[in-house]
Design a protein around this motif. Sequence first.
Motif, short mmCIF file in Angstrom:
data_model
loop_
_atom_site.label_atom_id
_atom_site.label_comp_id
_atom_site.label_asym_id
_atom_site.label_seq_id
_atom_site.Cartn_x
_atom_site.Cartn_y
_atom_site.Cartn_z
N ARG A 184 0.81 -1.28 0.05
CA ARG A 184 -0.03 0.03 0.00
C ARG A 184 0.65 1.27 -0.16
O ARG A 184 0.33 2.31 -0.23
N LEU A 187 4.64 -0.17 -3.26
CA LEU A 187 4.20 -0.31 -4.64
C LEU A 187 3.48 0.79 -5.39
O LEU A 187 4.13 1.10 -6.51
N PRO A 188 2.64 1.74 -4.83
CA PRO A 188 2.17 2.85 -5.33
C PRO A 188 3.32 3.81 -5.51
O PRO A 188 3.35 4.45 -6.62
N LYS A 191 5.14 2.81 -8.78
CA LYS A 191 4.36 2.49 -9.96
C LYS A 191 4.81 3.03 -11.26
O LYS A 191 4.46 2.29 -12.41
N ASN A 192 5.51 4.18 -11.26
CA ASN A 192 6.18 4.78 -12.61
C ASN A 192 7.14 3.69 -13.30
O ASN A 192 7.26 3.51 -14.28
N ARG A 278 -1.59 7.49 -15.84
CA ARG A 278 -2.43 6.92 -14.68
C ARG A 278 -1.59 6.46 -13.56
O ARG A 278 -1.93 6.90 -12.36
N ALA A 279 -0.34 6.04 -13.69
CA ALA A 279 0.70 5.76 -12.68
C ALA A 279 0.90 6.89 -12.03
O ALA A 279 1.26 7.14 -10.69
#
Length: 279
Positions: A184, A187-188, A191-192, A278-279
């Motif tokens: 959470r 990883l976010p 994300k790119n 979106r990332a």
Amino acid sequence: MKALFSLCGLISVGFVLCISVYLVVSGIPAIQKIGLVDFLLGETWAPTNSTDPAYGILPFILTSIYGTAGAVLLGIPLGVLTSIFLAKVAPPKMAAVVRSAVQLLAGIPSVVYGLVGMIVLVPAIQALFNLTSGATLAAAIVVLTIMVLPSIINVSETALAAVPSEYEEASLALGATDMETFFRVSLPAAKNGIAAAIVLGVGRAIGEAMAIIMVSGNVANMPGLLDPVRFMTTAIASEMSYAAAGSLQREALFSIGLVLFLFILMINVFLNVFVKRRA
């Protein structure tokens, strides 16, 4: 040095432009002779038929789409989870061993993947599903999945390692568990980089030829998971050697290359614009 770097960049762009122009010039004539609809939507590929030659590449297009999609759908979870294990979970000694294995996997020539798949995977699928031949789309998807894993793992691990430790420390201080923090927070935040890994994986999957030609059966069928199939790349590789110079068959192979080039271009544009945005 600035001028040298600029020159190298311009040369790279020039190579891409030259390849693009060459593919367009070489691929358009066959499409004009065959017809765009018949070429792209035709279901029969029989260029050597003396009475009724056919140049439909729809089976190649669908096979390439299904094969790439299957490899990416299997490779992304495996690759991302492995990168989390290497970057956040594994002890340093174990991580070094696994990382070395992944790097070795990246350095193996594609023909070796095809050879191992032909000797081990194809007979296994044949015996498991009681088929006349195990050289199928399923075998191609498995081989492609293994081949895209190193790109996804290496780039994703680098992105995860670059996440500032303060993010994770703050999450742990708020009472989150290690797994909650990894999935959470880390990883976010990465994300790119993971999106870039997906782009590399898709490019590797859709552009592969030598390994796939050895395990897919290389038959111009409409795609089925347990049927022999032929990808766009394998169609070019298998027929270019004996297609007569100046023949419509040879021109059609260049047209397949043009379609493949446009296909890869559209996928890269989509992934870069939509996934990364979106990332």
